[in-house]
Motif scaffolding. Structure first.
Motif, PDB file in Angstrom:
ATOM      1  N   ILE A   1       9.781  -0.156  24.575  1.00  0.00           N
ATOM      2  CA  ILE A   1       9.473  -0.236  26.001  1.00  0.00           C
ATOM      3  C   ILE A   1       9.559   1.135  26.649  1.00  0.00           C
ATOM      4  O   ILE A   1      10.412   1.961  26.313  1.00  0.00           O
ATOM      5  CB  ILE A   1      10.350  -1.260  26.750  1.00  0.00           C
ATOM      6  N   HIS A   2       8.620   1.369  27.572  1.00  0.00           N
ATOM      7  CA  HIS A   2       8.464   2.633  28.271  1.00  0.00           C
ATOM      8  C   HIS A   2       8.567   2.393  29.770  1.00  0.00           C
ATOM      9  O   HIS A   2       8.285   1.297  30.257  1.00  0.00           O
ATOM     10  CB  HIS A   2       7.088   3.243  27.975  1.00  0.00           C
ATOM     11  N   ALA A   3       8.915   3.429  30.515  1.00  0.00           N
ATOM     12  CA  ALA A   3       8.883   3.380  31.973  1.00  0.00           C
ATOM     13  C   ALA A   3       7.561   3.940  32.478  1.00  0.00           C
ATOM     14  O   ALA A   3       6.904   4.745  31.802  1.00  0.00           O
ATOM     15  CB  ALA A   3      10.048   4.171  32.555  1.00  0.00           C
TER      16      ALA A   3
ATOM     17  N   PHE B   1      18.739   5.058  31.950  1.00  0.00           N
ATOM     18  CA  PHE B   1      18.867   3.632  31.656  1.00  0.00           C
ATOM     19  C   PHE B   1      20.187   3.378  30.929  1.00  0.00           C
ATOM     20  O   PHE B   1      20.524   4.078  29.968  1.00  0.00           O
ATOM     21  CB  PHE B   1      17.707   3.156  30.784  1.00  0.00           C
ATOM     22  N   ILE B   2      20.916   2.365  31.403  1.00  0.00           N
ATOM     23  CA  ILE B   2      22.189   1.975  30.801  1.00  0.00           C
ATOM     24  C   ILE B   2      22.007   0.612  30.155  1.00  0.00           C
ATOM     25  O   ILE B   2      21.611  -0.359  30.825  1.00  0.00           O
ATOM     26  CB  ILE B   2      23.314   1.917  31.846  1.00  0.00           C
ATOM     27  N   ARG B   3      22.295   0.548  28.878  1.00  0.00           N
ATOM     28  CA  ARG B   3      22.192  -0.718  28.167  1.00  0.00           C
ATOM     29  C   ARG B   3      23.524  -1.440  28.205  1.00  0.00           C
ATOM     30  O   ARG B   3      24.576  -0.866  27.897  1.00  0.00           O
ATOM     31  CB  ARG B   3      21.745  -0.474  26.722  1.00  0.00           C
ATOM     32  N   LEU B   4      23.492  -2.698  28.594  1.00  0.00           N
ATOM     33  CA  LEU B   4      24.672  -3.537  28.649  1.00  0.00           C
ATOM     34  C   LEU B   4      24.755  -4.387  27.384  1.00  0.00           C
ATOM     35  O   LEU B   4      23.879  -4.342  26.525  1.00  0.00           O
ATOM     36  CB  LEU B   4      24.612  -4.429  29.900  1.00  0.00           C
ATOM     37  N   GLU B   5      25.815  -5.156  27.287  1.00  0.00           N
ATOM     38  CA  GLU B   5      25.963  -6.034  26.129  1.00  0.00           C
ATOM     39  C   GLU B   5      24.863  -7.091  26.115  1.00  0.00           C
ATOM     40  O   GLU B   5      24.433  -7.585  27.164  1.00  0.00           O
ATOM     41  CB  GLU B   5      27.330  -6.730  26.170  1.00  0.00           C
ATOM     42  N   ASN B   6      24.410  -7.446  24.913  1.00  0.00           N
ATOM     43  CA  ASN B   6      23.440  -8.533  24.793  1.00  0.00           C
ATOM     44  C   ASN B   6      24.067  -9.821  25.319  1.00  0.00           C
ATOM     45  O   ASN B   6      25.212 -10.140  24.988  1.00  0.00           O
ATOM     46  CB  ASN B   6      23.026  -8.727  23.339  1.00  0.00           C
TER      47      ASN B   6
ATOM     48  N   GLY C   1      28.163   6.221  28.022  1.00  0.00           N
ATOM     49  CA  GLY C   1      27.306   7.383  27.859  1.00  0.00           C
ATOM     50  C   GLY C   1      26.880   7.671  26.438  1.00  0.00           C
ATOM     51  O   GLY C   1      26.243   8.701  26.175  1.00  0.00           O
ATOM     52  N   ASN C   2      27.174   6.786  25.506  1.00  0.00           N
ATOM     53  CA  ASN C   2      26.795   6.977  24.112  1.00  0.00           C
ATOM     54  C   ASN C   2      25.403   6.395  23.846  1.00  0.00           C
ATOM     55  O   ASN C   2      25.015   5.404  24.461  1.00  0.00           O
ATOM     56  CB  ASN C   2      27.803   6.284  23.191  1.00  0.00           C
ATOM     57  N   PRO C   3      24.641   6.999  22.939  1.00  0.00           N
ATOM     58  CA  PRO C   3      23.316   6.444  22.613  1.00  0.00           C
ATOM     59  C   PRO C   3      23.423   4.999  22.153  1.00  0.00           C
ATOM     60  O   PRO C   3      24.325   4.645  21.391  1.00  0.00           O
ATOM     61  CB  PRO C   3      22.825   7.353  21.487  1.00  0.00           C
ATOM     62  N   TYR C   4      22.511   4.172  22.629  1.00  0.00           N
ATOM     63  CA  TYR C   4      22.527   2.743  22.285  1.00  0.00           C
ATOM     64  C   TYR C   4      21.082   2.270  22.206  1.00  0.00           C
ATOM     65  O   TYR C   4      20.630   1.469  22.998  1.00  0.00           O
ATOM     66  CB  TYR C   4      23.310   1.980  23.340  1.00  0.00           C
ATOM     67  N   GLN C   5      20.367   2.809  21.238  1.00  0.00           N
ATOM     68  CA  GLN C   5      18.934   2.595  21.131  1.00  0.00           C
ATOM     69  C   GLN C   5      18.629   1.344  20.306  1.00  0.00           C
ATOM     70  O   GLN C   5      19.159   1.164  19.205  1.00  0.00           O
ATOM     71  CB  GLN C   5      18.266   3.817  20.498  1.00  0.00           C
ATOM     72  N   PRO C   6      17.785   0.443  20.808  1.00  0.00           N
ATOM     73  CA  PRO C   6      17.404  -0.735  20.025  1.00  0.00           C
ATOM     74  C   PRO C   6      16.471  -0.351  18.871  1.00  0.00           C
ATOM     75  O   PRO C   6      15.746   0.650  18.944  1.00  0.00           O
ATOM     76  CB  PRO C   6      16.682  -1.615  21.045  1.00  0.00           C
TER      77      PRO C   6
ATOM     78  N   ASP D   1       7.015   8.860  26.022  1.00  0.00           N
ATOM     79  CA  ASP D   1       8.236   8.572  25.272  1.00  0.00           C
ATOM     80  C   ASP D   1       8.836   7.255  25.726  1.00  0.00           C
ATOM     81  O   ASP D   1       8.795   6.912  26.911  1.00  0.00           O
ATOM     82  CB  ASP D   1       9.267   9.687  25.466  1.00  0.00           C
ATOM     83  N   GLU D   2       9.409   6.538  24.778  1.00  0.00           N
ATOM     84  CA  GLU D   2      10.047   5.278  25.113  1.00  0.00           C
ATOM     85  C   GLU D   2      11.328   5.513  25.909  1.00  0.00           C
ATOM     86  O   GLU D   2      11.851   6.627  25.972  1.00  0.00           O
ATOM     87  CB  GLU D   2      10.370   4.480  23.844  1.00  0.00           C
ATOM     88  N   ILE D   3      11.841   4.456  26.506  1.00  0.00           N
ATOM     89  CA  ILE D   3      13.123   4.513  27.202  1.00  0.00           C
ATOM     90  C   ILE D   3      14.226   4.806  26.190  1.00  0.00           C
ATOM     91  O   ILE D   3      14.291   4.190  25.127  1.00  0.00           O
ATOM     92  CB  ILE D   3      13.403   3.183  27.923  1.00  0.00           C
ATOM     93  N   TYR D   4      15.093   5.767  26.526  1.00  0.00           N
ATOM     94  CA  TYR D   4      16.259   6.071  25.694  1.00  0.00           C
ATOM     95  C   TYR D   4      17.501   5.526  26.390  1.00  0.00           C
ATOM     96  O   TYR D   4      17.845   5.952  27.497  1.00  0.00           O
ATOM     97  CB  TYR D   4      16.368   7.569  25.433  1.00  0.00           C
ATOM     98  N   TRP D   5      18.132   4.586  25.747  1.00  0.00           N
ATOM     99  CA  TRP D   5      19.265   3.880  26.332  1.00  0.00           C
ATOM    100  C   TRP D   5      20.587   4.536  25.958  1.00  0.00           C
ATOM    101  O   TRP D   5      20.764   5.040  24.849  1.00  0.00           O
ATOM    102  CB  TRP D   5      19.297   2.438  25.840  1.00  0.00           C
ATOM    103  N   LYS D   6      21.531   4.499  26.915  1.00  0.00           N
ATOM    104  CA  LYS D   6      22.924   4.834  26.651  1.00  0.00           C
ATOM    105  C   LYS D   6      23.781   3.639  27.039  1.00  0.00           C
ATOM    106  O   LYS D   6      23.407   2.860  27.918  1.00  0.00           O
ATOM    107  CB  LYS D   6      23.344   6.063  27.456  1.00  0.00           C
TER     108      LYS D   6
END
Length: 336
Positions: A71-73, A140-145, A96-101, A87-92
């Motif tokens: 997914i992209h913005a 973008f901040i990724r939360l828990e699934n 603040g740690n990388p959390y890329q799907p 470039d795709e969205i890069y999640w943390k």
């Protein structure tokens, strides 16, 4: 009969074509996003857009040229011509740690109190719901699934109901699911989810939604109830066909279906819907709307290849839903 929410005077709009009898009609400039829209991507579809700072922003399913979905913005002044990041969205994560799907597809987005909440399908030992936030569509901040596998079509309500966040989803299996109903879950904090209810079941007297159904755009709050666009799937000798339907859910208890379209309101007919990477797909994921006029623009993926827009008017659409309603056998049997 009215939409409840903000006005969006600069949203796309076209009048119904003369002589057209349907309650949903296509944008005459469809598709709005064609093949190879950015350097890295081959197809952008099944995407979600929202008003943003007087213009528009969105999150877009982009199938890269390696075949994997990400997914992209993107941003737009008119919600038709889109500037989508290559470039795709890069999640943390929240620290603040990388959390890329591993992969990500079919996003939805809603705004609450200046925060944009994004749900999508991700890899979590199989297809599951991803969940994250942004304030500016740049960080973008990724939360828990929210749930364990297997699940798709996660759609968050745009406000709390009875003090709880609400999320629609479609429990599935590990493959390209040959079944599925729409369920509702609630949460006090966007972390702990429970009180699961089946909202809508596949089926009805017709065939267009006989295989499975899934929530589409975030529900729209109206004076008549929550207006939900959803997709229904039929099985043919040439594969699945995805069409669009609509339902009205109770405002205070959205697990209760008040009305539901017996017939589809849009089905693959145009070449960009019937021919593409996956033919015969109309897949709604987002709406823009103007509360003052009742105008609604519906954003949908076409043939897993293109992005397209359709239009409707609230009063005409709600009248149609009420006068052409049929609940499936399992609707409302488990609401409380």
């Amino acid at each position: 009969m009215k939409l409840i929410g903000k006005s969006s005077k600069n949203m796309p709009w076209q009048k119904k074509p003369e002589g057209y009898n349907g309650v949903v009609w296509r944008h005459e400039g469809n598709p709005i996003i064609d093949w190879n829209p950015t350097k890295k991507t081959s197809r952008i579809y099944n995407s979600a857009v929202v008003p943003y700072k007087g213009e528009f922003a969105g999150v877009f399913r982009a199938d890269h040229k390696d075949g994997k979905a990400r997914i992209h913005a993107g941003f737009s002044k008119d919600a038709l011509c889109w500037n989508i990041n290559d470039d795709e969205i890069y999640w943390k994560d929240e620290n603040g740690n990388p959390y890329q799907p591993n992969y990500s597809y079919d996003p939805r987005v809603v705004e609450m109190n200046g925060i944009y909440y994004i749900t999508w399908c991700t890899d979590f030992g199989g297809a599951a719901l991803g969940f994250g936030i942004t304030k500016d569509f740049r960080e973008f901040i990724r939360l828990e699934n929210p749930f364990i596998p297997f699940n798709r079509n996660g759609v968050l309500f745009p406000r709390k109901v009875n003090g709880k966040y609400l999320l629609l989803s479609r429990p599935s299996d590990s493959a390209h699911t040959p079944f599925g109903d729409i369920f509702l879950s609630e949460s006090p904090d966007l972390v702990h989810w429970g009180r699961h209810r089946r909202v809508m079941q596949k089926g009805g007297s017709g065939w267009w939604q006989s295989v499975k159904i899934g929530a589409g755009a975030a529900p729209l709050e109206t004076s008549e109830g929550w207006l939900l666009f959803y997709h229904g799937v039929s099985g043919t000798c040439n594969g699945f066909v995805y069409s669009m339907g609509a339902a009205i859910l109770d405002l205070d208890n959205p697990s209760k279906v008040l009305y539901r379209t017996k017939d589809y309101i849009l089905t693959p007919e145009k070449s960009y819907e019937t021919t593409g990477f996956v033919p015969n797909v109309v897949f709604p994921c987002a709406t823009l709307h103007d509360a003052d006029t009742g105008q609604i623009a519906i954003y949908y993926g076409a043939a897993d290849t293109y992005s397209a827009v359709a239009y409707s008017k609230l009063d005409e659409l709600v009248d149609f839903i009420k006068n052409n309603s049929e609940l499936a056998a399992g609707d409302n049997e488990e609401y409380r």
